[in-house]
Design a protein around this motif. Structure first.
Motif, mmCIF file in Angstrom:
data_model
loop_
_atom_site.group_PDB
_atom_site.id
_atom_site.type_symbol
_atom_site.label_atom_id
_atom_site.label_comp_id
_atom_site.label_asym_id
_atom_site.label_seq_id
_atom_site.Cartn_x
_atom_site.Cartn_y
_atom_site.Cartn_z
ATOM 1 N N HIS A 101 45.761 42.162 46.349
ATOM 2 C CA HIS A 101 46.742 41.517 46.474
ATOM 3 C C HIS A 101 48.217 41.987 46.648
ATOM 4 C CE1 HIS A 101 44.057 37.762 44.667
ATOM 5 N NE2 HIS A 101 43.786 37.153 46.114
ATOM 6 N N CYS A 102 47.430 43.334 46.182
ATOM 7 C CA CYS A 102 48.714 44.405 46.259
ATOM 8 C C CYS A 102 49.422 44.885 47.554
ATOM 9 C CB CYS A 102 48.900 45.572 44.524
ATOM 10 S SG CYS A 102 48.889 44.750 43.372
ATOM 11 N N GLY A 103 48.670 44.752 48.459
ATOM 12 C CA GLY A 103 49.332 45.067 49.495
ATOM 13 C C GLY A 103 48.717 46.000 50.860
ATOM 14 N N LEU A 104 47.530 46.349 49.969
ATOM 15 C CA LEU A 104 47.262 48.260 49.419
ATOM 16 C C LEU A 104 45.762 48.093 50.059
ATOM 17 C CD1 LEU A 104 46.652 49.494 46.098
ATOM 18 C CD2 LEU A 104 48.660 49.499 47.380
ATOM 19 N N VAL A 105 45.829 47.334 51.401
ATOM 20 C CA VAL A 105 44.159 46.809 52.294
ATOM 21 C C VAL A 105 45.114 46.671 53.837
ATOM 22 C CG1 VAL A 105 42.662 46.322 52.572
ATOM 23 C CG2 VAL A 105 42.816 46.450 50.540
ATOM 24 N N ARG A 106 44.581 46.876 54.932
ATOM 25 C CA ARG A 106 45.451 46.856 56.334
ATOM 26 C C ARG A 106 44.459 46.250 56.779
ATOM 27 N NH1 ARG A 106 46.980 50.794 58.554
ATOM 28 N NH2 ARG A 106 47.158 52.329 57.289
ATOM 29 N N VAL A 107 44.855 45.749 57.805
ATOM 30 C CA VAL A 107 43.250 45.348 58.696
ATOM 31 C C VAL A 107 44.083 45.078 59.831
ATOM 32 C CG1 VAL A 107 41.353 43.696 59.029
ATOM 33 C CG2 VAL A 107 42.127 43.719 56.672
ATOM 34 N N ASN A 108 43.342 46.004 60.518
ATOM 35 C CA ASN A 108 43.398 46.360 61.815
ATOM 36 C C ASN A 108 45.215 46.301 62.178
ATOM 37 O OD1 ASN A 108 41.161 46.240 62.888
ATOM 38 N ND2 ASN A 108 41.827 43.821 63.378
ATOM 39 N N GLY A 109 45.476 47.301 61.646
ATOM 40 C CA GLY A 109 47.029 47.915 61.776
ATOM 41 C C GLY A 109 48.395 47.032 60.643
ATOM 42 N N GLU A 110 47.249 45.838 59.686
ATOM 43 C CA GLU A 110 48.293 45.112 59.313
ATOM 44 C C GLU A 110 47.963 44.325 57.813
ATOM 45 O OE1 GLU A 110 48.541 40.932 61.498
ATOM 46 O OE2 GLU A 110 49.235 42.242 63.174
ATOM 47 N N ILE A 111 49.597 44.687 56.961
ATOM 48 C CA ILE A 111 48.899 44.636 55.471
ATOM 49 C C ILE A 111 47.962 43.206 55.207
ATOM 50 C CG2 ILE A 111 49.950 43.683 53.214
ATOM 51 C CD1 ILE A 111 51.768 46.073 53.891
ATOM 52 N N THR A 112 46.823 42.266 55.010
ATOM 53 C CA THR A 112 46.416 41.283 54.147
ATOM 54 C C THR A 112 45.837 41.255 53.422
ATOM 55 O OG1 THR A 112 45.309 41.606 56.608
ATOM 56 C CG2 THR A 112 44.270 40.361 55.089
ATOM 57 N N THR A 113 46.262 40.325 52.697
ATOM 58 C CA THR A 113 46.952 40.023 50.785
ATOM 59 C C THR A 113 45.898 38.952 50.325
ATOM 60 O OG1 THR A 113 49.117 38.125 51.812
ATOM 61 C CG2 THR A 113 48.985 40.919 50.700
ATOM 62 N N ILE A 114 44.946 38.077 51.650
ATOM 63 C CA ILE A 114 44.447 36.994 51.421
ATOM 64 C C ILE A 114 42.636 37.993 51.424
ATOM 65 C CG2 ILE A 114 43.224 34.387 51.855
ATOM 66 C CD1 ILE A 114 46.356 34.445 53.093
ATOM 67 N N GLU A 115 42.110 37.619 50.182
ATOM 68 C CA GLU A 115 40.699 37.932 49.676
ATOM 69 C C GLU A 115 39.790 37.040 50.740
ATOM 70 O OE1 GLU A 115 41.146 35.051 46.832
ATOM 71 O OE2 GLU A 115 41.921 36.490 47.174
ATOM 72 N N SER A 116 39.816 36.410 50.872
ATOM 73 C CA SER A 116 38.840 35.309 51.646
ATOM 74 C C SER A 116 38.658 35.176 53.613
ATOM 75 C CB SER A 116 38.708 34.091 50.929
ATOM 76 O OG SER A 116 39.922 33.274 52.090
ATOM 77 N N THR A 117 40.149 36.624 54.173
ATOM 78 C CA THR A 117 40.009 36.770 55.713
ATOM 79 C C THR A 117 38.509 36.889 56.232
ATOM 80 O OG1 THR A 117 42.213 37.243 55.391
ATOM 81 C CG2 THR A 117 41.516 38.296 56.863
ATOM 82 N N GLN A 118 37.700 37.030 57.331
ATOM 83 C CA GLN A 118 37.138 36.575 57.312
ATOM 84 C C GLN A 118 36.963 38.524 58.235
ATOM 85 O OE1 GLN A 118 33.688 35.573 56.842
ATOM 86 N NE2 GLN A 118 34.465 34.872 55.635
ATOM 87 N N VAL A 119 36.288 39.104 58.324
ATOM 88 C CA VAL A 119 36.688 40.667 59.039
ATOM 89 C C VAL A 119 34.944 40.990 59.433
ATOM 90 C CG1 VAL A 119 38.617 41.663 57.568
ATOM 91 C CG2 VAL A 119 36.334 41.606 57.214
ATOM 92 N N HIS A 120 34.878 42.160 60.371
ATOM 93 C CA HIS A 120 34.298 42.463 60.887
ATOM 94 C C HIS A 120 33.689 43.716 60.736
ATOM 95 C CE1 HIS A 120 30.888 43.668 64.113
ATOM 96 N NE2 HIS A 120 30.037 42.340 64.070
ATOM 97 N N GLU A 121 32.605 44.737 60.855
ATOM 98 C CA GLU A 121 32.415 46.075 60.324
ATOM 99 C C GLU A 121 33.036 46.825 61.793
ATOM 100 O OE1 GLU A 121 28.215 44.503 61.734
ATOM 101 O OE2 GLU A 121 30.251 43.942 60.307
#
Length: 232
Positions: free
Chosen positions: A23-43
């Motif tokens: 929620h604090c914007g500290l996580v990036r997925v494929n270069g983009e900040i993601t703030t939704i914890e339920s976002t589906q990601v792959h290893e």
């Protein structure tokens, strides 16, 4: 896999702590900040926390001999959880692939790999489960044929999938099924006028129970792979 679960499985953060950093914007997925914890990601995604790339811990695959009077849950309820017998790190990440009732004993598989457990629990995958069943009265000769054709269970629209019945003695049989409806084994025998008084799971797919009551071990690579294969 959900992003919050990925963060937990690649760090020492709790679920609430993972939500906070997301929620604090500290996580990036494929270069983009993601703030939704339920976002589906792959290893295989590129996931960073505070500019540090996250890598999943190896999945765990565990076989346990479930004692009677325990429940297939991560926490104690009316009965104690079988997780009390496990001595592993981060047990909250684990789940049970195919639960057993409190009074049922035998083989239980425990993992943190959701796709692997799907192969075990989904009826479409046709993963076999073998049960040793103690009955209240002698089995009749027609039951094996009826189980092979499929049984109508109360409250179910479809017949059970074909099952294999091997008679050990008049009041003890081995039953092999490829699905896991609610209380299915007990309901199948009730439908043919008998009652299950003892139920024990001996095998799932090619994996057979080989440890004492309350004991556990990690599965071999071969066993893991055997239960990963999709059935035709």
């Amino acid at each position: 896999m959900r992003l919050d679960k990925f963060v937990c499985k690649s760090t020492e953060l709790t679920k609430s702590e993972a939500h906070h950093v997301i929620h604090c914007g500290l996580v990036r997925v494929n270069g983009e900040i993601t703030t939704i914890e339920s976002t589906q990601v792959h290893e295989n995604n590129s996931i960073f926390l505070n500019d540090v790339r996250l890598n999943l811990r190896d999945f765990r695959y565990i076989l346990m001999h479930k004692p009677a009077g325990t429940i297939c849950s991560n926490i104690d309820e009316v009965y104690p959880s079988l997780f009390n017998f496990l001595t592993v790190d981060n047990p909250s990440e684990l789940h049970i692939a195919g639960r057993l009732d409190a009074d049922t004993t035998g083989l239980v598989l425990i993992t943190d790999d959701g796709r692997w457990s799907f192969n075990i629990t989904s009826p479409a995958q046709k993963c076999s489960k073998v049960y040793r069943v103690g009955l209240s009265r002698p089995i009749t000769e027609d039951v094996a044929h009826r189980f092979k054709l499929g049984i109508a269970l109360q409250g179910e629209e479809q017949l059970t999938r074909p099952a294999i019945l091997d008679v050990i003695s008049p009041k003890e049989v081995l039953l092999t099924i490829t699905e896991g409806k609610f209380h299915q084994v007990k309901r199948m025998f009730a439908a043919v006028g008998n009652r299950v008084i003892r139920l024990h799971r001996e095998a799932i797919g090619e994996v057979k129970l080989d440890v004492e009551v309350g004991q556990w071990r990690y599965l071999s690579r071969g066993e893991i792979a055997a239960l990963t294969k999709e059935q035709p």
